[in-house]
Design a protein around this motif. Structure first.
Motif, PDB file in Angstrom:
ATOM      1  N   ALA A 166      41.002  34.652  42.528  1.00 11.57           N
ATOM      2  CA  ALA A 166      40.285  35.670  41.753  1.00 11.57           C
ATOM      3  C   ALA A 166      41.189  36.838  41.383  1.00 11.57           C
ATOM      4  CB  ALA A 166      39.074  36.163  42.543  1.00 11.57           C
ATOM      5  N   TRP A 167      42.111  37.169  42.270  1.00 16.44           N
ATOM      6  CA  TRP A 167      42.996  38.314  42.037  1.00 16.44           C
ATOM      7  C   TRP A 167      44.329  37.910  41.405  1.00 16.44           C
ATOM      8  CZ3 TRP A 167      43.380  43.216  45.396  1.00 16.44           C
ATOM      9  CH2 TRP A 167      42.110  43.807  45.535  1.00 16.44           C
ATOM     10  N   GLY A 168      44.659  36.640  41.414  1.00 14.94           N
ATOM     11  CA  GLY A 168      45.943  36.206  40.874  1.00 14.94           C
ATOM     12  C   GLY A 168      47.107  36.611  41.746  1.00 14.94           C
ATOM     13  N   VAL A 169      46.920  36.544  43.072  1.00 13.95           N
ATOM     14  CA  VAL A 169      47.973  36.941  44.004  1.00 13.95           C
ATOM     15  C   VAL A 169      48.308  35.769  44.913  1.00 13.95           C
ATOM     16  CG1 VAL A 169      47.347  39.372  43.975  1.00 13.95           C
ATOM     17  CG2 VAL A 169      46.290  37.857  45.668  1.00 13.95           C
ATOM     18  N   ASP A 170      49.453  35.872  45.553  1.00 15.82           N
ATOM     19  CA  ASP A 170      49.887  34.855  46.505  1.00 15.82           C
ATOM     20  C   ASP A 170      49.446  35.294  47.896  1.00 15.82           C
ATOM     21  OD1 ASP A 170      51.090  32.832  47.873  1.00 15.82           O
ATOM     22  OD2 ASP A 170      53.134  33.603  47.648  1.00 15.82           O
ATOM     23  N   ALA A 171      48.360  34.742  48.375  1.00 16.24           N
ATOM     24  CA  ALA A 171      47.836  35.098  49.692  1.00 16.24           C
ATOM     25  C   ALA A 171      47.211  33.854  50.306  1.00 16.24           C
ATOM     26  CB  ALA A 171      46.810  36.222  49.589  1.00 16.24           C
ATOM     27  N   GLY A 172      47.946  33.239  51.228  1.00 16.89           N
ATOM     28  CA  GLY A 172      47.448  32.024  51.845  1.00 16.89           C
ATOM     29  C   GLY A 172      46.484  32.264  52.983  1.00 16.89           C
ATOM     30  N   SER A 173      46.437  33.510  53.471  1.00 21.53           N
ATOM     31  CA  SER A 173      45.546  33.835  54.579  1.00 21.53           C
ATOM     32  C   SER A 173      45.168  35.306  54.497  1.00 21.53           C
ATOM     33  CB  SER A 173      46.232  33.544  55.922  1.00 21.53           C
ATOM     34  OG  SER A 173      47.308  34.457  56.124  1.00 21.53           O
ATOM     35  N   TRP A 174      44.083  35.660  55.184  1.00 21.54           N
ATOM     36  CA  TRP A 174      43.691  37.073  55.236  1.00 21.54           C
ATOM     37  C   TRP A 174      44.710  37.901  56.006  1.00 21.54           C
ATOM     38  CZ3 TRP A 174      40.719  38.799  51.760  1.00 21.54           C
ATOM     39  CH2 TRP A 174      39.622  38.075  51.274  1.00 21.54           C
TER      40      TRP A 174
ATOM     41  N   HIS B 179      42.205  38.586  35.302  1.00 21.38           N
ATOM     42  CA  HIS B 179      41.624  38.623  36.651  1.00 21.38           C
ATOM     43  C   HIS B 179      40.657  39.808  36.755  1.00 21.38           C
ATOM     44  CE1 HIS B 179      45.479  36.432  37.135  1.00 21.38           C
ATOM     45  NE2 HIS B 179      44.724  35.644  37.892  1.00 21.38           N
ATOM     46  N   PRO B 180      39.513  39.717  36.115  1.00 16.09           N
ATOM     47  CA  PRO B 180      38.553  40.833  36.108  1.00 16.09           C
ATOM     48  C   PRO B 180      38.020  41.192  37.488  1.00 16.09           C
ATOM     49  CG  PRO B 180      37.559  38.824  35.222  1.00 16.09           C
ATOM     50  CD  PRO B 180      39.017  38.548  35.372  1.00 16.09           C
ATOM     51  N   ALA B 181      38.125  40.275  38.442  1.00 14.48           N
ATOM     52  CA  ALA B 181      37.620  40.560  39.790  1.00 14.48           C
ATOM     53  C   ALA B 181      38.360  41.725  40.438  1.00 14.48           C
ATOM     54  CB  ALA B 181      37.741  39.315  40.666  1.00 14.48           C
ATOM     55  N   VAL B 182      39.601  41.937  40.044  1.00 10.22           N
ATOM     56  CA  VAL B 182      40.374  43.033  40.642  1.00 10.22           C
ATOM     57  C   VAL B 182      39.684  44.374  40.371  1.00 10.22           C
ATOM     58  CG1 VAL B 182      42.585  44.240  40.673  1.00 10.22           C
ATOM     59  CG2 VAL B 182      42.523  41.740  40.455  1.00 10.22           C
ATOM     60  N   ALA B 183      39.361  44.648  39.110  1.00 10.43           N
ATOM     61  CA  ALA B 183      38.702  45.910  38.765  1.00 10.43           C
ATOM     62  C   ALA B 183      37.324  45.998  39.406  1.00 10.43           C
ATOM     63  CB  ALA B 183      38.592  46.050  37.248  1.00 10.43           C
TER      64      ALA B 183
ATOM     65  N   LEU C 132      39.019  45.275  53.572  1.00 11.53           N
ATOM     66  CA  LEU C 132      39.107  43.870  53.934  1.00 11.53           C
ATOM     67  C   LEU C 132      37.735  43.288  54.256  1.00 11.53           C
ATOM     68  CD1 LEU C 132      42.353  43.694  56.112  1.00 11.53           C
ATOM     69  CD2 LEU C 132      41.921  42.492  53.970  1.00 11.53           C
ATOM     70  N   ALA C 133      36.909  44.059  54.948  1.00 11.33           N
ATOM     71  CA  ALA C 133      35.563  43.578  55.267  1.00 11.33           C
ATOM     72  C   ALA C 133      34.779  43.307  53.989  1.00 11.33           C
ATOM     73  CB  ALA C 133      34.843  44.601  56.146  1.00 11.33           C
ATOM     74  N   TYR C 134      34.917  44.203  53.019  1.00  9.04           N
ATOM     75  CA  TYR C 134      34.240  43.991  51.731  1.00  9.04           C
ATOM     76  C   TYR C 134      34.773  42.745  51.038  1.00  9.04           C
ATOM     77  CZ  TYR C 134      33.675  44.216  46.720  1.00  9.04           C
ATOM     78  OH  TYR C 134      33.438  43.860  45.415  1.00  9.04           O
ATOM     79  N   LEU C 135      36.107  42.593  50.990  1.00 13.41           N
ATOM     80  CA  LEU C 135      36.711  41.458  50.295  1.00 13.41           C
ATOM     81  C   LEU C 135      36.308  40.133  50.943  1.00 13.41           C
ATOM     82  CD1 LEU C 135      40.300  42.885  49.636  1.00 13.41           C
ATOM     83  CD2 LEU C 135      38.476  42.540  47.949  1.00 13.41           C
ATOM     84  N   LYS C 136      36.280  40.087  52.263  1.00 18.80           N
ATOM     85  CA  LYS C 136      35.891  38.861  52.957  1.00 18.80           C
ATOM     86  C   LYS C 136      34.430  38.517  52.666  1.00 18.80           C
ATOM     87  CE  LYS C 136      39.214  39.369  56.754  1.00 18.80           C
ATOM     88  NZ  LYS C 136      39.381  39.631  58.208  1.00 18.80           N
ATOM     89  N   LYS C 137      33.591  39.543  52.659  1.00 18.23           N
ATOM     90  CA  LYS C 137      32.174  39.311  52.379  1.00 18.23           C
ATOM     91  C   LYS C 137      31.964  38.853  50.942  1.00 18.23           C
ATOM     92  CE  LYS C 137      27.657  41.617  52.513  1.00 18.23           C
ATOM     93  NZ  LYS C 137      26.938  42.892  52.823  1.00 18.23           N
ATOM     94  N   THR C 138      32.774  39.376  50.034  1.00 17.20           N
ATOM     95  CA  THR C 138      32.618  39.068  48.606  1.00 17.20           C
ATOM     96  C   THR C 138      33.202  37.712  48.242  1.00 17.20           C
ATOM     97  OG1 THR C 138      32.677  41.425  48.080  1.00 17.20           O
ATOM     98  CG2 THR C 138      33.115  39.897  46.273  1.00 17.20           C
ATOM     99  N   HIS C 139      34.380  37.398  48.774  1.00 18.36           N
ATOM    100  CA  HIS C 139      35.100  36.199  48.331  1.00 18.36           C
ATOM    101  C   HIS C 139      35.067  35.051  49.339  1.00 18.36           C
ATOM    102  CE1 HIS C 139      36.765  38.223  44.795  1.00 18.36           C
ATOM    103  NE2 HIS C 139      36.975  39.280  45.568  1.00 18.36           N
ATOM    104  N   GLY C 140      34.732  35.348  50.563  1.00 17.13           N
ATOM    105  CA  GLY C 140      34.696  34.283  51.563  1.00 17.13           C
ATOM    106  C   GLY C 140      36.072  33.990  52.111  1.00 17.13           C
ATOM    107  N   ASP C 141      36.712  32.921  51.659  1.00 22.22           N
ATOM    108  CA  ASP C 141      38.023  32.556  52.200  1.00 22.22           C
ATOM    109  C   ASP C 141      39.145  33.174  51.366  1.00 22.22           C
ATOM    110  OD1 ASP C 141      38.954  30.514  50.047  1.00 22.22           O
ATOM    111  OD2 ASP C 141      36.955  29.814  50.624  1.00 22.22           O
ATOM    112  N   ALA C 142      40.336  33.216  51.961  1.00 23.98           N
ATOM    113  CA  ALA C 142      41.487  33.865  51.335  1.00 23.98           C
ATOM    114  C   ALA C 142      41.909  33.165  50.056  1.00 23.98           C
ATOM    115  CB  ALA C 142      42.652  33.921  52.319  1.00 23.98           C
TER     116      ALA C 142
END
Length: 699
Positions: free
Chosen positions: A493-501, A518-522, A477-487
């Motif tokens: 980027a991932w094509g998922v339903d996520a309104g919040s971290w 969604h190449p960001a997933v890999a 999660l720390a990596y994802l937050k640093k990489t993508h910023g907000d949820a």
């Protein structure tokens, strides 16, 4: 196997107690050939029974289905179907049997050898050798008095025995017309056929009772004479104290085993500064011949021997991966190998056994004791050895779906760091100042990946599925937050339903498979897998070098793995250890990749097994005969030496596994340098000696 079958079918009448299917007078039957023709003319078999011929034509799956014209057959729920069958061809053939009831099926595939008619028995309940405590069942058919019995030891599915609708026999796609012979179909009301297949299969020496081979013995005197005969040990020139080669340019002498690259290739280097190709053997110990007796006493022809000295009790049920379908996994065991060693060396044979074993290994030009070997060898100062660091504790773990030896340790958990310190302290105690110590392995065959086409991402997916308290998930999660910023950016980027971290942090988050959309997933999975593997190997390396700065960190004995795992190992370990069961080393790992990493590799498990020396299994890498084992060993080791990046090969293992399966997981293969009787396989060890001599163990 693609081959011909000659089946003869003659049959029986139908009742709740027994089935009789009469193809000669099939008035009450529906006989449906598909890609096959039935000749109803009865033929008299050598045993007096009638048989009819079925010819299977070239087609994807030619078959013959036998069914009642009306209703169903009522067969005993705990019983088996017996079918008289004969293969009239001069080679073995494959037969598939399918028993059906209301959409349910019991199926088995058996090999039918050429020869006289025999009785094929198929349990109406699913079964496997694992249910009997071993990975491979006894060879079929076997002689039982006046006839041969071909018992299906692996049966899948399940039927309603009281409502059988059909029996179908078929074969894999034949290349030409094949004719088979069938006789009567009958049923039994119990599982005695299956039990008899496993009855009295082991003698008092732990040998298979229904076959012979050159090393098999029948008396204590023969055992002592064969096991005590030492191989001829020629005087070896051109080696230093530790087995390093003095006929090649000298390398740096540090007083410890180390690595060095020279002339475009990697070397292990002895404490005296000479090139050393580690030719090792795993599991050199007296305790690898343990097999469970309790609950299957009928398998042992001499119960007194199986319940004699060198016995004990164990419980393997806690190993949920390797024991998940093993029917014999706790209770009283018999150490077959230790019993045989004691027959030749006395009641306290450990010291004499160690001396005899080292004498053998050195005569066969081995120079290293591999993993799982007797710690009592340390201090012998005749042969190099390795020590395992086994990290256990109450730290978090992550499942990958593979998990055969257990779930993955979570290296982000502070408790893992503490457990590593404890494990390293135990491993280095009393050996950190020994120049004969080659180095340390960390754990063994961890589940760095899952199975299937998406298995590479299993650690990432498994970490995200955990709850917010998981250290691995927190790191991701720390990596994802640093990489993508907000949820919201992450979700797009991932094509998922996520309104919040918080939604992502919740337990049970379902991470998607990578996709072109969604190449960001890999990209993110790869980044996290690098973090995960790096954290593990860095933690072990730093802890080990602090406790023992002199000796090599030999990596994690990688089996299932990812490119990220290999890269992290190459970064932090002195040598990356790989367990691979392939015909050649380069078919088991990316040799070019490690040349790019510019770090050495050691093959720490490989073998070649055959099924012609007693144990039923032929290992992970199977060959056709004992003679082929020696040829395969030579090809493998020669290729490893030629690679320029591989610095050692360690054979698995010293002793054949018990016929009835080792207590760890039921493995029962002929893969040893010596048999369960401690008698060496002379033809194989002769080929091994020659290959080792070429590779540096005898120059």
């Amino acid at each position: 196997m693609r081959s011909l079958l000659l089946l003869l079918l003659v049959g029986a009448t139908v009742s709740a107690q027994a089935a009789t299917v009469d193809l000669v007078h099939p008035d009450a039957l529906r006989v449906t050939p598909k890609g096959a023709t039935l000749d109803p003319t009865p033929r008299k078999a050598a045993d007096g029974g009638d048989l009819v011929a079925v010819t299977f034509q070239p087609s994807p799956s030619p078959s013959l289905t036998i069914a009642p014209k009306q209703g169903t057959w009522a067969w005993p729920a705990d019983g088996a179907m017996r079918l008289r069958v004969q293969n009239g061809m001069p080679w073995p053939v494959t037969l598939i049997v399918d028993i059906a009831s209301n959409g349910k099926h019991t199926t088995t595939t058996v090999g039918v050898p050429p020869g006289p008619p025999q009785t094929l028995s198929v349990s109406l309940k699913p079964t496997s050798p694992r249910a009997f405590g071993m990975q491979v069942g006894p060879p079929m058919p076997y002689d039982e008095g006046k006839e041969k019995r071909l018992v299906a030891t692996a049966v899948e599915g399940g039927v309603e025995a009281g409502a059988i609708t059909s029996v179908t026999v078929s074969m894999p796609q034949p290349g030409a017309a094949q004719t088979l012979l069938f006789g009567t179909i009958q049923t039994t009301d119990n599982g005695d056929d299956l039990r008899r297949a496993y009855t009295a299969i082991v003698d008092r020496y732990g040998q298979y009772t229904r076959a012979t081979w050159p090393e098999k013995i029948d008396s204590d005197a023969a055992l002592k004479q064969r096991a005590s005969a030492l191989p001829t040990a020629e005087k070896v020139k051109g080696l230093d104290t530790y087995g390093g080669r003095t006929d090649v340019p000298a390398l740096q002498a540090t007083g410890w085993f180390h690595t060095q690259k020279q002339g475009g290739r990697w070397y292990l280097v002895t404490p005296e500064g000479h090139a050393f190709f580690s030719l090792g053997v795993n599991a050199v110990n007296m305790t690898d011949g343990r097999t469970y007796v309790q609950g299957r006493e009928y398998m042992f022809a001499d119960p007194a021997a199986a319940n004699g000295t060198f016995g004990g009790t164990s419980d393997s049920r806690s190993d949920a991966g390797s024991q998940r379908d093993n029917g014999m996994n706790h209770g009283r065991w018999w150490d077959v190998y230790a019993n045989n060693v004691a027959r030749t060396l006395g009641d306290n044979p450990e010291a004499a056994w160690r001396k005899r074993t080292i004498d053998r290994l050195k005569a066969w030009r081995f120079n290293t004791l591999g993993n799982w070997s007797d710690p009592g060898f340390a201090g012998d100062h005749r042969i190099a050895y390795a020590v395992p660091i086994l990290i256990h504790g109450d730290f978090n773990t992550v499942g990958t779906g593979y998990d055969y030896w257990g779930r993955m340790p979570d290296p982000f958990d502070p408790r893992f760091v503490k457990a590593t310190e404890v494990a390293v302290a135990a491993a280095t105690k009393n050996v950190r100042d020994d120049p004969w110590l080659l180095g340390y392995f960390a754990d063994n065959e961890l589940a760095w990946a899952g199975q299937g086409p998406q298995g590479r991402w299993a650690l990432a997916v498994g970490s995200l599925a955990q709850g917010p308290d998981s250290p691995a998930k927190q790191a991701f999660l720390a990596y994802l937050k640093k990489t993508h910023g907000d949820a919201a950016t992450f979700a797009k980027a991932w094509g998922v339903d996520a309104g919040s971290w918080e939604q992502v942090a919740a337990k049970g988050f379902k991470a998607p498979d990578p996709s072109e959309a969604h190449p960001a997933v890999a990209v993110d999975y790869i980044a996290f897998l690098k973090l995960y593997a790096g954290q593990y190997f860095r933690t072990v390396a730093q802890t080990l070098k602090k406790a023992d700065p002199h000796h090599l960190f030999l990596g994690g004995r990688l089996a299932v793995r990812t490119p990220e795992t290999e890269e992290a190992s190459a970064t932090y370990a002195d040598v990356t250890s790989v367990n691979t069961y392939t015909d050649l080393p380069e078919h088991g790992f990316d040799v070019a990749g490690f040349r790019k990493f510019d770090k050495p590799v050691m093959i720490t498990e490989f073998h070649f097994g055959s099924a012609d020396r007693g144990p039923f299994g032929n290992g992970v890498a199977a060959v056709g005969s004992e003679d082929e084992r020696g040829k395969a060993y030579a090809r493998f080791v020669d290729a490893a030496v030629a690679s320029g990046v591989i610095v050692g090969t360690h054979w698995f293992q010293y002793v054949d596994q018990p016929v009835t399966g080792r207590i760890l997981d039921g493995e029962n293969a002929h893969i040893g340098l010596v048999g369960i009787t401690d008698i060496p396989f002379q033809g194989f060890t002769r080929a091994v000696t020659d290959a080792n001599a070429r590779s540096g163990g005898g120059r």
